[in-house]
Design an enzyme around this catalytic site. Structure first.
Site, mmCIF file in Angstrom:
data_model
loop_
_atom_site.group_PDB
_atom_site.id
_atom_site.type_symbol
_atom_site.label_atom_id
_atom_site.label_comp_id
_atom_site.label_asym_id
_atom_site.label_seq_id
_atom_site.Cartn_x
_atom_site.Cartn_y
_atom_site.Cartn_z
ATOM 1 N N GLY A 103 0.839 -1.198 0.000
ATOM 2 C CA GLY A 103 0.000 0.000 0.000
ATOM 3 C C GLY A 103 0.867 1.239 0.000
ATOM 4 N N CYS A 130 5.252 -6.285 1.718
ATOM 5 C CA CYS A 130 5.691 -4.886 1.691
ATOM 6 C C CYS A 130 4.976 -4.092 2.800
ATOM 7 C CB CYS A 130 5.469 -4.305 0.302
ATOM 8 S SG CYS A 130 6.408 -2.824 0.039
ATOM 9 N N TYR A 131 4.033 -3.222 2.467
ATOM 10 C CA TYR A 131 3.331 -2.480 3.522
ATOM 11 C C TYR A 131 2.696 -3.460 4.510
ATOM 12 C CZ TYR A 131 0.109 0.666 5.890
ATOM 13 O OH TYR A 131 -0.554 1.376 6.846
ATOM 14 N N HIS A 217 7.803 -8.027 -3.629
ATOM 15 C CA HIS A 217 6.484 -8.362 -4.194
ATOM 16 C C HIS A 217 6.536 -9.712 -4.917
ATOM 17 C CE1 HIS A 217 4.258 -4.620 -3.428
ATOM 18 N NE2 HIS A 217 5.469 -4.086 -3.431
ATOM 19 N N GLU A 219 4.046 -11.247 -6.167
ATOM 20 C CA GLU A 219 2.951 -11.376 -7.139
ATOM 21 C C GLU A 219 3.310 -10.876 -8.531
ATOM 22 O OE1 GLU A 219 3.251 -9.340 -4.645
ATOM 23 O OE2 GLU A 219 2.214 -7.438 -4.893
ATOM 24 N N ASP A 275 -17.718 -13.338 -22.578
ATOM 25 C CA ASP A 275 -18.386 -13.305 -21.275
ATOM 26 C C ASP A 275 -19.870 -13.681 -21.405
ATOM 27 O OD1 ASP A 275 -15.950 -12.417 -20.468
ATOM 28 O OD2 ASP A 275 -16.545 -10.334 -20.221
ATOM 29 N N LYS A 417 -10.879 -12.600 -16.197
ATOM 30 C CA LYS A 417 -11.068 -12.875 -17.625
ATOM 31 C C LYS A 417 -10.405 -14.193 -18.060
ATOM 32 C CE LYS A 417 -12.299 -11.035 -21.698
ATOM 33 N NZ LYS A 417 -13.615 -10.439 -21.938
#
Ligand code: XMP
Length: 561
Positions: A103, A130-131, A217, A219, A275, A417
């Protein structure tokens, strides 16, 4: 020579996901909002069947949703919630662990967001990123201070001798991606440093209660072992089983739709995109002919699109589908309209009129199906403390006028998606539908710059057809987020044979993107561009010049209007 395209050439992952791209119906419905009353509410949603999950507590990092995506890629269900979400809302998710996101704040600032107390009281594993790591430090009695050096970008992580299961199967040093200004000055009691980088003596910390912190990070793609670390957390530390699979999802959704709809009737507006196709197929599997699909040919579709959609749904999938041929109605309304937003409004309103007319003809209808996706839900979530700014209002999820009194069914509300594409594949939808590039609701009307006329639409269709065929022949269609042609209102002088020409300028647009919020122009090979350009000026009367759009988003947008 041009470089071959590389869809991952820019760090797209830094983007906050906000739109599925294939949101045509939602767009119309949003426009229709002004037409009276409140939006119908979606039926109360609970968790997907897999009664285990990891919950991401969001502190506002641009990567938060990406954490959820990565965890799901490990077949573990994951949702992101704002840091101030009460436990009652989280309990139904049956969390087996928490991840605290990064964040923009500093934990030592007044009113900095912190993890709710239930995170620690639950005694479930926690991974702070992190944060999130700094929040753990601050809350559990350690100390965080501004770093003397900010650390952004690549770093090399060295594991300490004491190996944590977080790093099971990984080498003792690995590249990681950092983005922080603060650092851990003193560990909270009971914690040990588990790894360091050149600038962070405590790059990873952990205690024997399964609470961990990562300064980097995991991710983002720039941390190549990041997914393995998240997987270790989910499986080895939280004890997840990995039962979030698309085939489980399909079984569970079909059962749920059956139960929810009973003997009611459902309508679904087909757009030809993935979709709405997946929504229709799931519902059709559940309730068969109680579903009616409405497909509006607004005259603004690509060449062969109407036939293709009808064939797929009627012939291949055996669904009730009503096609409304309404090109003239739309063109009449668009006469003289040049402003892009006005075009959207006119098209949206006309769509709603037609949709309502058809729904009324059907008699009593109880449910409206919509292809809302998880990023749309997050975007429009009132509780999302950190929902990113809305870039264009036409991307929002909306609802039909309340007078239609329909209950929404949104079976894809929890999906990204790429998961929708997997579901489409599992459901046996044709590959060309599963991998169809997003197409905007207002269609070619926002790709004909200036007034939309039958003639100009026909020119654009011819140009677009060449672009699509060549992109597909070059086997680049799937790698591109979108590729299409634009017919500008610029005319220029050319020479053909011995004659002067004065014709339209056509533009080619091809972009790579993860989510349409940001996009990079695709580095298409020069010889492909040359072929496209030659074919266009030779085969399409009225066009004598072709340009390639080499702007990214931002500062441009994907569509020209
Ligand atoms: P922009 O042009 O904003 O587009 O970069 C982002 C994505 O949204 C699609 N788009 C639309 N989709 N109605 C839609 O349903 C619209 O009015 C609309 N405008 C843009 C665009 O094709 C891209 O995928």
């Amino acid at each position: 020579m041009a470089e071959p395209i590389d869809p991952k050439s820019s760090p797209d992952e830094t983007r906050r996901i906000s739109t599925s791209g294939d949101i045509e119906v939602a767009t119309y419905l949003e426009i229709a909002k002004g037409m009276g009353g409140e939006k119908p509410q979606p039926a109360r949603e609970t968790v997907p069947s897999e009664r285990e999950s990891i919950v991401v507590i969001d502190f506002g990092s641009q990567y938060s949703l990406l954490i959820a995506r990565r965890v799901r890629e490990c077949n573990v269900y994951c949702e992101m919630v704002s840091y101030d979400t009460p436990w009652e809302k989280i309990a139904p998710l049956k969390p087996k662990g928490f991840i605290l996101s990064g964040g923009p704040a500093s934990v030592y600032q007044p009113n900095a967001p912190l993890a709710p107390s239930y995170i620690y009281e639950s005694h479930l594993p926690v991974l702070g990123i992190c944060y999130g790591m700094q929040a753990i430090t601050q809350q559990l009695g350690g100390e965080v201070a501004p770093g003397s050096k900010q650390e952004y970008g690549h770093a090399v992580l060295h594991l300490s001798d004491e190996r944590s299961p977080l790093f099971a199967g990984l080498d003792s040093s690995m590249p990681v991606w950092m983005s922080h200004g603060d650092r851990i000055e003193a560990l909270p009691p009971g914690f040990k440093a588990l790894a360091y980088t050149e600038n962070s003596p405590v790059a990873v910390m952990g205690n024997n209660q399964n609470i961990f912190g990562l300064q980097f990070h995991p991710e983002v793609a720039h941390t190549p072992q990041g997914k393995a670390i998240l997987k270790n957390f989910a499986f080895l530390i939280c004890g997840c089983h990995g039962n979030w699979t698309m085939s489980n999802f399909i079984t569970e959704r079909i059962a749920r739709i059956k139960k929810q709809v009973g003997s009611g009737r459902v309508i679904n507006a087909l757009s030809g995109g993935i979709d709405s196709a997946v929504v229709a197929t799931l519902i059709h599997r559940a309730i068969g002919d109680q579903l009616t699909c409405i497909f509006v040919d607004n005259g603004l579709l690509r060449r062969e699109e109407v036939e293709r959609t009808e064939k797929t749904f009627k012939a291949n999938l055996g669904m009730n589908i009503i096609t409304i041929y309404a090109a003239d109605r739309f063109l009449a309304k668009l006469k003289g309209v040049t402003d892009p937003e006005k075009k959207r409004k006119v098209i949206g309103e006309e769509f709603i009129c037609i949709f309502e007319e058809e729904a009324n003809k059907l008699g009593k209808v109880d449910f409206l199906a919509q292809g809302t996706l998880y990023p749309d839900v997050i975007e429009s979530s009132a509780s999302g403390s950190t929902a990113s700014a809305k870039i264009k209002t036409h991307h929002n999820v909306g609802g039909l006028p309340a007078k239609m009194k329909l209950t929404l069914i949104e079976p894809l509300r929890h999906l990204f998606k790429d998961e929708v594409r997997k579901v489409g594949t599992e459901l046996g939808l044709p590959e060309e539908m599963v991998w169809r590039q997003p197409f905007p609701g207002p269609g070619l009307a926002i790709r004909v710059i200036g007034e939309v006329t039958k003639e100009r639409l026909e020119i654009l269709r011819s140009v677009d057809f060449i672009v699509m065929n060549e992109i597909k022949a070059a086997k680049l269609y799937r790698q591109l987020w979108q590729s299409f042609a634009v017919l500008t209102d610029v005319k220029s002088v050319g020479v053909m044979g011995d004659f002067r020409t004065y014709g339209y300028l056509a533009a080619i647009r091809a972009v790579t993107s993860d989510d349409a919020m940001t996009a990079d122009w695709a580095r298409l090979p020069y010889d492909l561009l040359a072929r496209i350009s030659n074919r266009i000026v030779n085969e399409v009367p009225g066009v004598n010049r072709v340009v390639y759009d080499i702007t990214s988003k931002p500062p441009s947008t994907i569509e020209w209007e």
